[in-house]
Design a protein around this motif. Structure first.
Motif, mmCIF file in Angstrom:
data_model
loop_
_atom_site.group_PDB
_atom_site.id
_atom_site.type_symbol
_atom_site.label_atom_id
_atom_site.label_comp_id
_atom_site.label_asym_id
_atom_site.label_seq_id
_atom_site.Cartn_x
_atom_site.Cartn_y
_atom_site.Cartn_z
ATOM 1 N N ASN A 45 -1.829 10.879 11.852
ATOM 2 C CA ASN A 45 -2.294 10.630 10.493
ATOM 3 C C ASN A 45 -2.538 9.137 10.278
ATOM 4 O O ASN A 45 -3.497 8.745 9.620
ATOM 5 C CB ASN A 45 -1.272 11.157 9.482
ATOM 6 N N MET A 75 0.841 -1.174 0.000
ATOM 7 C CA MET A 75 0.000 0.000 0.000
ATOM 8 C C MET A 75 0.887 1.239 0.000
ATOM 9 O O MET A 75 1.802 1.362 0.812
ATOM 10 C CB MET A 75 -0.902 -0.020 1.226
ATOM 11 N N LYS A 86 -6.739 6.204 9.870
ATOM 12 C CA LYS A 86 -7.134 5.164 8.900
ATOM 13 C C LYS A 86 -7.798 3.994 9.547
ATOM 14 O O LYS A 86 -7.842 3.608 10.566
ATOM 15 C CB LYS A 86 -5.898 4.703 8.143
ATOM 16 N N PRO A 131 1.964 5.139 0.615
ATOM 17 C CA PRO A 131 1.618 6.120 1.649
ATOM 18 C C PRO A 131 0.766 7.243 1.069
ATOM 19 O O PRO A 131 0.869 7.574 -0.113
ATOM 20 C CB PRO A 131 2.972 6.632 2.126
ATOM 21 N N SER A 132 -0.079 7.818 1.894
ATOM 22 C CA SER A 132 -0.924 8.918 1.446
ATOM 23 C C SER A 132 -0.078 10.161 1.219
ATOM 24 O O SER A 132 1.076 10.239 1.625
ATOM 25 C CB SER A 132 -2.013 9.202 2.478
ATOM 26 N N SER A 133 -0.662 11.143 0.571
ATOM 27 C CA SER A 133 0.076 12.377 0.288
ATOM 28 C C SER A 133 0.434 13.105 1.581
ATOM 29 O O SER A 133 1.495 13.731 1.664
ATOM 30 C CB SER A 133 -0.733 13.281 -0.634
ATOM 31 N N ASN A 134 -0.420 13.024 2.599
ATOM 32 C CA ASN A 134 -0.106 13.648 3.888
ATOM 33 C C ASN A 134 1.096 12.980 4.539
ATOM 34 O O ASN A 134 1.983 13.656 5.065
ATOM 35 C CB ASN A 134 -1.304 13.566 4.839
ATOM 36 N N THR A 135 1.146 11.669 4.503
ATOM 37 C CA THR A 135 2.257 10.926 5.089
ATOM 38 C C THR A 135 3.548 11.233 4.340
ATOM 39 O O THR A 135 4.588 11.455 4.950
ATOM 40 C CB THR A 135 1.979 9.418 5.064
ATOM 41 N N THR A 136 3.480 11.278 3.026
ATOM 42 C CA THR A 136 4.657 11.603 2.222
ATOM 43 C C THR A 136 5.163 12.997 2.562
ATOM 44 O O THR A 136 6.361 13.210 2.725
ATOM 45 C CB THR A 136 4.326 11.512 0.722
#
Length: 67
Positions: free
Chosen positions: A63, A1, A67, A3-8
């Motif tokens: 963050n 999976m 999820k 990573p989301s844009s926030n995590t990146t």
């Protein structure tokens, strides 16, 4: 999976913090003798970056908890 844009974004901020810390510590080490306050300067830098890193890591954990 992936990573989301926030995590990146938050991981990039963390990398920026570490890079900045290395640059400041290097600058401080080079100019420490001129200041005559090596211990005080190092303690202040360490305190500031510890807060910055803790904030970024808490945002990453928060963050991930969404999820």
């Amino acid at each position: 999976m992936a990573p989301s844009s926030n995590t990146t974004y938050l991981l990039r901020v963390l990398v920026g913090i570490f890079t900045c810390q290395v640059l400041f510590m290097g600058y401080g080490a080079l100019n420490c003798a001129k200041l005559g306050r090596c211990d005080q300067a190092a303690a202040r830098i360490e305190q500031v970056f510890n807060v910055m890193i803790a904030t970024t890591l808490s945002l990453l954990v928060g963050n991930g908890a969404k999820k």
